[in-house]
Design a protein around this motif. Sequence first.
Motif, PDB file in Angstrom:
ATOM      1  N   TRP A  21       0.176  -4.785   0.958  1.00 11.75           N
ATOM      2  CA  TRP A  21       0.827  -4.018   2.032  1.00 11.75           C
ATOM      3  C   TRP A  21       1.983  -3.348   1.381  1.00 11.75           C
ATOM      4  N   ALA A  66      -5.216 -10.750  10.726  1.00 12.74           N
ATOM      5  CA  ALA A  66      -3.999 -10.025  11.235  1.00 12.74           C
ATOM      6  C   ALA A  66      -3.007 -10.643  11.913  1.00 12.74           C
ATOM      7  N   GLN A  67      -3.391 -11.874  12.830  1.00 11.94           N
ATOM      8  CA  GLN A  67      -2.258 -12.640  12.998  1.00 11.94           C
ATOM      9  C   GLN A  67      -1.107 -13.241  12.168  1.00 11.94           C
ATOM     10  N   GLY A  94       0.472 -10.228  10.202  1.00 10.40           N
ATOM     11  CA  GLY A  94       1.498  -9.848  11.108  1.00 10.40           C
ATOM     12  C   GLY A  94       2.862 -10.889  11.121  1.00 10.40           C
ATOM     13  N   THR A 113       4.728 -10.677   7.474  1.00 12.34           N
ATOM     14  CA  THR A 113       5.484  -9.314   7.385  1.00 12.34           C
ATOM     15  C   THR A 113       6.527  -9.244   8.559  1.00 12.34           C
ATOM     16  N   GLY A 114       6.383  -9.442   9.690  1.00 10.25           N
ATOM     17  CA  GLY A 114       7.186  -9.368  10.686  1.00 10.25           C
ATOM     18  C   GLY A 114       8.406 -10.374  10.366  1.00 10.25           C
ATOM     19  N   ASN A 173      11.917  -0.340  10.826  1.00  8.85           N
ATOM     20  CA  ASN A 173      10.969  -1.276  10.077  1.00  8.85           C
ATOM     21  C   ASN A 173      11.230  -1.136   8.743  1.00  8.85           C
ATOM     22  N   ARG A 194       3.200  -0.126   8.768  1.00 12.63           N
ATOM     23  CA  ARG A 194       2.305  -0.840  10.028  1.00 12.63           C
ATOM     24  C   ARG A 194       1.001  -1.206   9.349  1.00 12.63           C
ATOM     25  N   TYR A 220      -2.066  -2.576   6.496  1.00 13.28           N
ATOM     26  CA  TYR A 220      -2.136  -3.273   5.421  1.00 13.28           C
ATOM     27  C   TYR A 220      -3.778  -3.137   4.865  1.00 13.28           C
TER      28      TYR A 220
END
Length: 140
Positions: free
Chosen positions: A20, A75-76, A79, A82-83, A104, A108, A110
């Motif tokens: 990412w 994805a979970q 996410g 990164t978040g 951000n 968004r 990756y």
Amino acid sequence: MYDEQSLSHTKWDCKYHVIWKPKYRKKSIFGALLKYLGEIFRELAKQKECTVIEGHLMPDHVHIVLSIPPKYSVAQRVGFITGKSAIQSGRNFQGRKKNFVGQNFWARGYCVFTVGKDEDAVRASIQHQEKEAKRIDPLN
């Protein structure tokens, strides 16, 4: 080579090569932030029952190999990593006391690949990212 792990009724070896980048591909990963993010990625992955097997941070992107149990989606986990890393780096390096509002750090999307029998090749590729970048762009 094969690091089988187990859950109550499952043997598994699920590894993913994830890439990412920062928002707008800005070269914003350097200095103290570089070392800080490496520690944060490992800590956040550990919180979600994942393991960082290999990783390398370039000024404009991140390569990481994650071991994720099959009961969770990629994805979970990506996410979450990164978040939370964006929030923590914003608090510690950009002087923000509260969460980002409309801003951000990471882009968004990756890129993710499964790592199969060629795990050693993927790990070697990640370890040689910086040398390859300097070979291609000598001004770097």
